[in-house]
Design an enzyme around this catalytic site. Structure first.
Site, mmCIF file in Angstrom:
data_model
loop_
_atom_site.group_PDB
_atom_site.id
_atom_site.type_symbol
_atom_site.label_atom_id
_atom_site.label_comp_id
_atom_site.label_asym_id
_atom_site.label_seq_id
_atom_site.Cartn_x
_atom_site.Cartn_y
_atom_site.Cartn_z
ATOM 1 N N TYR A 1 28.337 -27.928 -41.917
ATOM 2 C CA TYR A 1 27.645 -27.675 -43.183
ATOM 3 C C TYR A 1 26.178 -27.324 -42.911
ATOM 4 C CZ TYR A 1 31.953 -29.270 -45.323
ATOM 5 O OH TYR A 1 33.265 -29.376 -45.685
ATOM 6 N N ARG B 1 41.162 -42.406 -42.990
ATOM 7 C CA ARG B 1 42.487 -42.243 -43.599
ATOM 8 C C ARG B 1 43.256 -43.558 -43.653
ATOM 9 N NH1 ARG B 1 43.873 -37.360 -39.748
ATOM 10 N NH2 ARG B 1 42.400 -38.609 -38.522
HETATM 11 C C1 LIG Z 1 40.573 -35.958 -47.221
HETATM 12 C C2 LIG Z 1 39.368 -36.037 -46.340
HETATM 13 C C3 LIG Z 1 38.113 -35.892 -46.879
HETATM 14 C C4 LIG Z 1 36.966 -35.994 -46.058
HETATM 15 N N1 LIG Z 1 35.739 -35.898 -46.632
HETATM 16 C C5 LIG Z 1 34.621 -36.041 -45.876
HETATM 17 C C6 LIG Z 1 33.319 -36.029 -46.463
HETATM 18 O O1 LIG Z 1 33.169 -35.992 -47.672
HETATM 19 N N2 LIG Z 1 32.251 -36.117 -45.639
HETATM 20 C C7 LIG Z 1 32.390 -36.266 -44.287
HETATM 21 O O2 LIG Z 1 31.381 -36.353 -43.571
HETATM 22 N N3 LIG Z 1 33.611 -36.350 -43.711
HETATM 23 C C8 LIG Z 1 34.722 -36.236 -44.469
HETATM 24 N N4 LIG Z 1 35.956 -36.374 -43.888
HETATM 25 C C9 LIG Z 1 36.054 -36.826 -42.490
HETATM 26 C C10 LIG Z 1 36.158 -38.360 -42.474
HETATM 27 O O3 LIG Z 1 34.943 -38.970 -42.884
HETATM 28 C C11 LIG Z 1 36.529 -38.906 -41.080
HETATM 29 O O4 LIG Z 1 35.514 -38.570 -40.182
HETATM 30 C C12 LIG Z 1 37.863 -38.344 -40.599
HETATM 31 O O5 LIG Z 1 38.856 -38.521 -41.574
HETATM 32 C C13 LIG Z 1 38.298 -39.020 -39.283
HETATM 33 O O6 LIG Z 1 38.437 -40.394 -39.466
HETATM 34 P P1 LIG Z 1 39.896 -41.087 -39.623
HETATM 35 O O7 LIG Z 1 40.714 -40.636 -38.451
HETATM 36 O O8 LIG Z 1 39.619 -42.558 -39.617
HETATM 37 O O9 LIG Z 1 40.468 -40.594 -40.923
HETATM 38 C C14 LIG Z 1 37.108 -36.244 -44.679
HETATM 39 C C15 LIG Z 1 38.391 -36.374 -44.133
HETATM 40 C C16 LIG Z 1 39.513 -36.297 -44.945
HETATM 41 C C17 LIG Z 1 40.870 -36.504 -44.335
#
Ligand SMILES: Cc1cc2nc3c(=O)[nH]c(=O)nc-3n(C[C@H](O)[C@H](O)[C@H](O)COP(=O)(O)O)c2cc1C
Length: 344
Positions: free
Chosen positions: A165, A304
């Site tokens: 971004y 997640r």
């Molecule tokens: C549906 C979804 C929405 C996300 N929205 C954001 C966000 O708003 N800002 C951001 O920095 N990362 C966003 N991410 C990334 C997550 O913050 C996180 O880094 C990523 O899901 C990996 O972590 P996890 O394996 O525990 O899910 C998003 C990821 C998913 C799956």
């Protein structure tokens, strides 16, 4: 005692344990003017009730033209404050610390004409290089949104510097081709995020939490460490480490039990003396315990998995089994609408 259940001080605020909910956009839960159309108080309140220590609310637009999707929450006007007041209350009532992530999507913004550090190719959109006036507006918009976040009763803000971004587009050598004070040397490419953090600190005061969502390898690991130390010196309270634009060529040691994103977080943790949160693919409490027990991180960001099981943290602390996220393919159902998540 579980390592997860140890408190930590972020700025001057006590967070009751080491689990951080990273920002996760609730796609399709809003209108085109930055207002929620589906109750986030309940969504975040459940994760707070489930024991999460620090909740970072989803990416929220600092300006209408900088939205990353057309249903994104906004904090670009006073009318947006009450919805955050409600969300803050639902988290505070359950003893969670809660901050909001602020973002400008730059070339990834909604609209036919978008702005970035440089005029780069982005599919069929027209992308223009930001003028110095545009840059000044972005700084002012970040500050105004942070002041509104404080007014809403949130404990702080996270500045989104990752995932390609706008701020990544300034720090990245690949995208930023400017020849003025905001491009060229590393110092110049880091200037915009640094000026934003300084201005937000000045406007919100010393006690307000400022987190930086750090995009690794943006531009290189050595430069990341330099930038992380700069952020520490600036008074950033926590680095929430994730992926940046140039993340693909990171070499992770063969026996390292987590992803390259987690790896870079644990490397940055070695380099700085402020708290760091690591992320990616942490599904089971034992993975979080491993990172904490081995002093590889200060906080573990569970994304997640917390969408799948709002009680994840309490269950982890009690040593109970959690409902395990299926990591849906081709992508997480929340990327379209969380109401279609199998665990919803
Ligand atoms: C549906 C979804 C929405 C996300 N929205 C954001 C966000 O708003 N800002 C951001 O920095 N990362 C966003 N991410 C990334 C997550 O913050 C996180 O880094 C990523 O899901 C990996 O972590 P996890 O394996 O525990 O899910 C998003 C990821 C998913 C799956």
């Amino acid at each position: 005692m579980s390592m997860i259940d140890q408190s930590i001080i972020i700025n001057k605020t006590k967070v009751k344990n080491r689990i951080l909910m990273p920002p996760l956009v609730c796609f399709n839960w809003g209108d085109e003017d930055g207002f929620e159309t589906y109750n986030r108080g309940e969504h975040y309140g459940k994760r707070a009730k489930g024991g999460t220590g620090l909740i970072v609310l989803e990416a929220t637009a600092i300006s209408k033209e900088g939205r990353l999707c057309d249903t994104e929450l906004g904090l670009w006007k006073e009318e947006h404050v009450p919805q955050f007041q409600r969300i803050a209350k639902s988290c505070h009532d359950e003893d969670a610390v809660v901050i909001v992530q602020l973002v400008h999507a730059g070339m990834k913004s909604v609209g036919d004409t978008v702005l970035s550090s440089s005029a780069v190719e982005v599919g069929d959109k027209k992308c223009l290089e930001m003028t110095l006036d545009d840059i000044e507006k972005v700084k002012n918009d970040f500050v105004a949104a942070a002041v509104r976040a404080k007014k809403a009763g949130l404990d702080g803000v996270e500045i989104h510097g990752a995932h390609g971004y706008l701020l990544s587009q300034f720090t990245s050598k690949e995208v930023n081709q400017r020849t003025d004070l905001y491009g060229g040397s590393l110092e110049n490419r880091l200037r915009l995020p640094i000026e934003i953090i300084e201005a937000v600190r000045l406007a919100t005061g010393d006690d307000f939490i400022i987190v930086y969502r750090f995009g690794v390898n943006d531009p290189t690991m050595e430069e990341d460490i330099y930038f992380a130390k700069k952020l520490e010196a600036l008074g950033v309270d926590l680095l929430n480490v994730s992926a940046g634009i140039g993340s693909n060529d990171i070499i992770v040691p063969k026996d390292y039990p987590f992803s390259f994103v987690t790896y870079m977080g644990t490397e940055l943790h070695k380099a700085v003396n402020i708290p760091v949160a690591c992320v990616f693919g942490i599904k089971e409490p034992k993975q979080a315990e491993y990172l904490l027990e081995n002093h590889m991180t200060d906080m573990v960001a569970v994304g997640r998995a917390l969408l799948a099981d709002p009680e994840w943290t309490n269950k982890a602390i009690r040593g109970e089994a959690v409902d395990v996220c299926y990591h849906c393919k081709p992508r997480c159902k929340y990327s379209v609408d969380g109401r279609t998540c199998p665990w919803y």
